[in-house]
Scaffold this active site. Structure first.
Site, PDB file in Angstrom:
ATOM      1  N   ARG A 109     -10.933 -11.466 -10.912  1.00 11.75           N
ATOM      2  CA  ARG A 109      -9.783 -10.659 -10.467  1.00 11.75           C
ATOM      3  C   ARG A 109      -8.468 -11.443 -10.501  1.00 11.75           C
ATOM      4  NH1 ARG A 109      -9.575  -6.141  -5.604  1.00 11.75           N
ATOM      5  NH2 ARG A 109      -7.358  -5.702  -5.791  1.00 11.75           N
ATOM      6  N   ARG A 116     -11.618   0.488  13.549  1.00 14.74           N
ATOM      7  CA  ARG A 116     -12.405  -0.340  12.614  1.00 14.74           C
ATOM      8  C   ARG A 116     -12.588   0.325  11.248  1.00 14.74           C
ATOM      9  NH1 ARG A 116     -15.413  -0.686  17.330  1.00 14.74           N
ATOM     10  NH2 ARG A 116     -14.944  -2.567  18.510  1.00 14.74           N
ATOM     11  N   HIS A 144       6.033 -14.854  -7.934  1.00 13.94           N
ATOM     12  CA  HIS A 144       6.075 -14.899  -6.463  1.00 13.94           C
ATOM     13  C   HIS A 144       7.001 -16.000  -5.978  1.00 13.94           C
ATOM     14  CE1 HIS A 144       2.051 -12.665  -5.586  1.00 13.94           C
ATOM     15  NE2 HIS A 144       3.083 -11.850  -5.599  1.00 13.94           N
ATOM     16  N   LYS A 203      -7.958  -1.972 -14.551  1.00 12.32           N
ATOM     17  CA  LYS A 203      -8.019  -2.582 -13.217  1.00 12.32           C
ATOM     18  C   LYS A 203      -9.344  -2.233 -12.539  1.00 12.32           C
ATOM     19  CE  LYS A 203      -5.844  -3.721  -8.935  1.00 12.32           C
ATOM     20  NZ  LYS A 203      -4.647  -3.887  -8.144  1.00 12.32           N
ATOM     21  N   ASN A 235      -3.302 -11.740 -11.633  1.00 15.62           N
ATOM     22  CA  ASN A 235      -2.139 -12.483 -11.134  1.00 15.62           C
ATOM     23  C   ASN A 235      -1.324 -13.104 -12.267  1.00 15.62           C
ATOM     24  OD1 ASN A 235      -2.851 -11.926  -8.500  1.00 15.62           O
ATOM     25  ND2 ASN A 235      -4.174 -13.728  -8.362  1.00 15.62           N
ATOM     26  N   HIS A 273       2.307 -13.880 -11.895  1.00 15.83           N
ATOM     27  CA  HIS A 273       2.611 -13.816 -10.460  1.00 15.83           C
ATOM     28  C   HIS A 273       2.841 -15.197  -9.840  1.00 15.83           C
ATOM     29  CE1 HIS A 273       1.408  -9.728 -11.070  1.00 15.83           C
ATOM     30  NE2 HIS A 273       1.568  -9.412  -9.816  1.00 15.83           N
ATOM     31  N   GLU A 329     -11.852 -11.048  -5.422  1.00 13.02           N
ATOM     32  CA  GLU A 329     -11.146 -12.120  -6.122  1.00 13.02           C
ATOM     33  C   GLU A 329     -11.841 -13.477  -5.994  1.00 13.02           C
ATOM     34  OE1 GLU A 329      -6.870 -11.536  -6.053  1.00 13.02           O
ATOM     35  OE2 GLU A 329      -6.595 -13.670  -6.354  1.00 13.02           O
ATOM     36  N   LYS A 385      -6.630  -3.777  -2.022  1.00 12.87           N
ATOM     37  CA  LYS A 385      -5.891  -4.814  -1.287  1.00 12.87           C
ATOM     38  C   LYS A 385      -4.877  -4.123  -0.383  1.00 12.87           C
ATOM     39  CE  LYS A 385      -6.076  -8.881  -4.298  1.00 12.87           C
ATOM     40  NZ  LYS A 385      -5.293  -9.823  -5.120  1.00 12.87           N
ATOM     41  N   HIS A 388       9.692  -6.618  -7.431  1.00 10.61           N
ATOM     42  CA  HIS A 388       8.477  -7.386  -7.704  1.00 10.61           C
ATOM     43  C   HIS A 388       8.186  -7.466  -9.213  1.00 10.61           C
ATOM     44  CE1 HIS A 388       4.472  -8.970  -7.139  1.00 10.61           C
ATOM     45  NE2 HIS A 388       3.956  -7.935  -7.788  1.00 10.61           N
ATOM     46  N   GLU A 402       4.279  -4.380 -15.022  1.00  6.14           N
ATOM     47  CA  GLU A 402       2.846  -4.470 -14.652  1.00  6.14           C
ATOM     48  C   GLU A 402       1.976  -3.792 -15.719  1.00  6.14           C
ATOM     49  OE1 GLU A 402       1.555  -6.141 -12.132  1.00  6.14           O
ATOM     50  OE2 GLU A 402       3.184  -6.410 -10.678  1.00  6.14           O
TER      51      GLU A 402
HETATM   52  P1  NAD Z   1       8.207   0.509  -2.750  1.00  2.40           P
HETATM   53  O1  NAD Z   1       7.028   1.089  -2.129  1.00  2.40           O
HETATM   54  O2  NAD Z   1       9.199  -0.191  -1.886  1.00  2.40           O
HETATM   55  O3  NAD Z   1       8.964   1.631  -3.572  1.00  2.40           O
HETATM   56  C1  NAD Z   1      10.155   1.308  -4.236  1.00  2.40           C
HETATM   57  C2  NAD Z   1      11.296   2.253  -3.836  1.00  2.40           C
HETATM   58  O4  NAD Z   1      11.115   3.478  -4.522  1.00  2.40           O
HETATM   59  C3  NAD Z   1      11.331   2.592  -2.351  1.00  2.40           C
HETATM   60  O5  NAD Z   1      12.663   2.657  -1.949  1.00  2.40           O
HETATM   61  C4  NAD Z   1      10.698   3.985  -2.303  1.00  2.40           C
HETATM   62  O6  NAD Z   1      11.159   4.747  -1.219  1.00  2.40           O
HETATM   63  C5  NAD Z   1      11.140   4.566  -3.607  1.00  2.40           C
HETATM   64  N1  NAD Z   1      10.267   5.578  -4.178  1.00  2.40           N
HETATM   65  C6  NAD Z   1       8.923   5.563  -4.230  1.00  2.40           C
HETATM   66  N2  NAD Z   1       8.484   6.592  -4.952  1.00  2.40           N
HETATM   67  C7  NAD Z   1       9.556   7.284  -5.348  1.00  2.40           C
HETATM   68  C8  NAD Z   1       9.740   8.443  -6.137  1.00  2.40           C
HETATM   69  N3  NAD Z   1       8.712   9.068  -6.718  1.00  2.40           N
HETATM   70  N4  NAD Z   1      10.985   8.907  -6.322  1.00  2.40           N
HETATM   71  C9  NAD Z   1      12.051   8.250  -5.794  1.00  2.40           C
HETATM   72  N5  NAD Z   1      11.958   7.131  -5.078  1.00  2.40           N
HETATM   73  C10 NAD Z   1      10.713   6.657  -4.850  1.00  2.40           C
HETATM   74  O7  NAD Z   1       7.834  -0.560  -3.875  1.00  2.40           O
HETATM   75  P2  NAD Z   1       6.680  -0.632  -4.981  1.00  2.40           P
HETATM   76  O8  NAD Z   1       7.285  -1.364  -6.115  1.00  2.40           O
HETATM   77  O9  NAD Z   1       6.014   0.662  -5.217  1.00  2.40           O
HETATM   78  O10 NAD Z   1       5.598  -1.566  -4.268  1.00  2.40           O
HETATM   79  C11 NAD Z   1       5.894  -2.894  -3.910  1.00  2.40           C
HETATM   80  C12 NAD Z   1       4.915  -3.334  -2.866  1.00  2.40           C
HETATM   81  O11 NAD Z   1       3.607  -3.254  -3.411  1.00  2.40           O
HETATM   82  C13 NAD Z   1       5.098  -4.756  -2.407  1.00  2.40           C
HETATM   83  O12 NAD Z   1       5.050  -4.801  -1.006  1.00  2.40           O
HETATM   84  C14 NAD Z   1       3.914  -5.499  -2.993  1.00  2.40           C
HETATM   85  O13 NAD Z   1       3.496  -6.576  -2.184  1.00  2.40           O
HETATM   86  C15 NAD Z   1       2.885  -4.421  -3.044  1.00  2.40           C
HETATM   87  N6  NAD Z   1       1.842  -4.623  -4.047  1.00  2.40           N
HETATM   88  C16 NAD Z   1       0.555  -4.487  -3.626  1.00  2.40           C
HETATM   89  C17 NAD Z   1      -0.471  -4.624  -4.541  1.00  2.40           C
HETATM   90  C18 NAD Z   1      -1.885  -4.404  -4.102  1.00  2.40           C
HETATM   91  O14 NAD Z   1      -2.799  -4.664  -4.883  1.00  2.40           O
HETATM   92  N7  NAD Z   1      -2.108  -3.909  -2.911  1.00  2.40           N
HETATM   93  C19 NAD Z   1      -0.194  -4.900  -5.879  1.00  2.40           C
HETATM   94  C20 NAD Z   1       1.124  -5.034  -6.275  1.00  2.40           C
HETATM   95  C21 NAD Z   1       2.147  -4.889  -5.335  1.00  2.40           C
HETATM   96  N1  GLY Z   2      -2.423  -6.826  -7.703  1.00  2.98           N
HETATM   97  C1  GLY Z   2      -3.451  -7.782  -7.875  1.00  2.98           C
HETATM   98  C2  GLY Z   2      -4.789  -7.304  -7.412  1.00  2.98           C
HETATM   99  O1  GLY Z   2      -4.954  -6.171  -7.047  1.00  2.98           O
HETATM  100  O2  GLY Z   2      -5.696  -8.059  -7.389  1.00  2.98           O
END
Ligand code: NAD
Ligand code: GLY
Length: 373
Positions: A241, A121, A252, A227, A245, A248, A237, A143, A265, A185
């Site tokens: 918040r 939990r 999306h 942020k 988006n 997005h 949100e 998130k 993304h 972003e």
């Molecule tokens: P990711 O985590 O897939 O990383 C992208 C690639 O880069 C991967 O292959 C990873 O192994 C590689 N990588 C990471 N750091 C590295 C480094 N320092 N050196 C070399 N390679 C490296 O993708 P991302 O773009 O970081 O994140 C995308 C994800 O984030 C999606 O699933 C999306 O839904 C999520 N997201 C979440 C939020 C949130 O608020 N929680 C916001 C935006 C996106």
């Molecule tokens: N990435 C959008 C949020 O964190 O609300």
């Protein structure tokens, strides 16, 4: 080093941002977290690069560390992978007051955060984001999610970390395409909240591409601060918040319509932001000067080619399935000026189809929605 606080009363936490700040981990983490057991979660790309360093630093801080490594990429954001991490946590003997650490991009952060939110939990959680996108966006704000076969990020929880550690040094190994996707972003924050940030980026774009340390610390720090302020005002949100988006809604839909196989993304968000600017211009709420300026900045990141032969109808269908729809209406965040956006749910379907058609057909000369040079 820069310190940004996310102010959420008893769930407040610090974001530390800097270049080559590894050596500060033992001192600063031990100040914030009671040393105990740690499950370090990373992916198969990031762990070989930074895992040893992280493990050593945590051990120096007095933590007993076990690691779990998942395959890199979106395919790891599943309940099945979460289940494997629960097993790793149980086998490591992780208790309520122990710590789960995410070392990696948004995929690792979202997955590990979801596990931290649900295992026993909720156990203590820390984020060590290693992509630009994760450093300015996904590691901040709580998130967490995994994907479902019927949609992305559908299973999740709001769960704030105890701290976020942004080691800018890790960006050295990040592929340029990933860096630019993260830059989209960064630009987003400028458009929605800070003309000064947008001006800084425009003026020092080459330094930003060269990852000049002081500039990077300032820019990433500003994004985190922007942020943090939004999250502090509207953690779940309920309203404000949603401005995060921006870009997005259509972004999306493009990702979904291409089965998440065409865009990173940030690339889809960039296309979505460009289309949102065009919608705002068409609606008469954004001046042509501001629109031109925004498109010029977007153009520096470079817009990826539209996906081949994708009918607008596919994107519109994906749009209609979007979880951000409210009472059956699609909500768009549109700019009214640089640094100011508002939510609209009254966009004419025809206007949306037109900007999509323009983008999907490769646009016309002068259209920002083209492949850039
Ligand atoms: P990711 O985590 O897939 O990383 C992208 C690639 O880069 C991967 O292959 C990873 O192994 C590689 N990588 C990471 N750091 C590295 C480094 N320092 N050196 C070399 N390679 C490296 O993708 P991302 O773009 O970081 O994140 C995308 C994800 O984030 C999606 O699933 C999306 O839904 C999520 N997201 C979440 C939020 C949130 O608020 N929680 C916001 C935006 C996106
Ligand atoms: N990435 C959008 C949020 O964190 O609300």
């Amino acid at each position: 080093m820069r310190l940004v606080e996310v102010a959420l009363a008893e769930r407040s936490y610090p974001i530390y941002i800097g270049q080559n700040i590894w050596r500060e981990i033992p001192r600063l983490w031990a100040e914030r977290l009671k040393p105990g057991k740690v499950l370090l979660v990373s992916d198969e790309t990031v762990f070989p690069l930074y895992g040893r360093r992280m493990v050593d630093s945590l051990q120096q801080a007095g933590f007993a560390v076990k690691s779990a490594v998942v395959p890199a990429g979106e395919g790891s954001k599943t309940l099945a992978k979460a289940d494997q991490l629960y097993s790793a946590a149980i086998l490591a003997g992780l208790e309520r007051r122990d710590l789960l650490v995410a070392l990696g991009g948004g995929v690792v952060g979202d997955l590990a955060g979801f596990v931290a939110a649900t295992y026993l939990r909720g156990v203590n959680f820390a984020q060590v984001p290693t992509t630009l996108l994760a450093q300015v966006d996904s590691s901040v704000g709580g998130k967490t999610a995994v994907n479902h076969s019927l949609g992305k990020n559908l299973i999740g929880a709001f769960y704030q970390p105890k701290l976020v550690w942004v080691e800018l040094d890790t960006l050295v190994t990040l592929p340029q395409r990933e860096y630019l996707a993260g830059a989209a972003e960064v630009i987003k924050y400028g458009v929605i909240l800070s003309e000064a940030l947008l001006n800084l980026l425009a003026a020092r774009w080459q330094d930003f591409l060269a990852k000049e340390p002081e500039l990077l610390t300032a820019v990433v720090g500003d994004c985190c601060a922007l942020k943090a302020a939004v999250v502090a005002a509207d953690e779940r949100e309920a309203g404000l918040r949603a401005i995060l988006n921006f870009g997005h809604t259509l972004g999306h839909a493009l990702e979904a319509a291409t089965a998440y196989g065409h865009y990173l993304h940030g690339e889809a968000v960039l296309a979505g932001m460009a289309m949102a600017v065009k919608l705002a211009l068409g609606k008469g709420i954004l001046s042509s000067e501001d629109s031109a300026r925004l498109l010029e900045v977007f153009g520096r990141v470079g817009l990826v080619a539209p996906p081949p032969a994708l009918p607008a109808a596919d994107v519109l269908a994906a749009l209609n399935r979007d979880k951000k729809r409210e009472a059956g209406k699609t909500v768009f965040i549109l700019p009214e000026a640089i640094g100011r956006v508002r939510a609209f749910d009254d966009l004419a379907a025809e206007a949306v189809r037109q900007v999509l058609d323009c983008y999907l057909s490769g646009g016309t000369a002068g259209d920002l929605l083209r492949l850039t040079d």
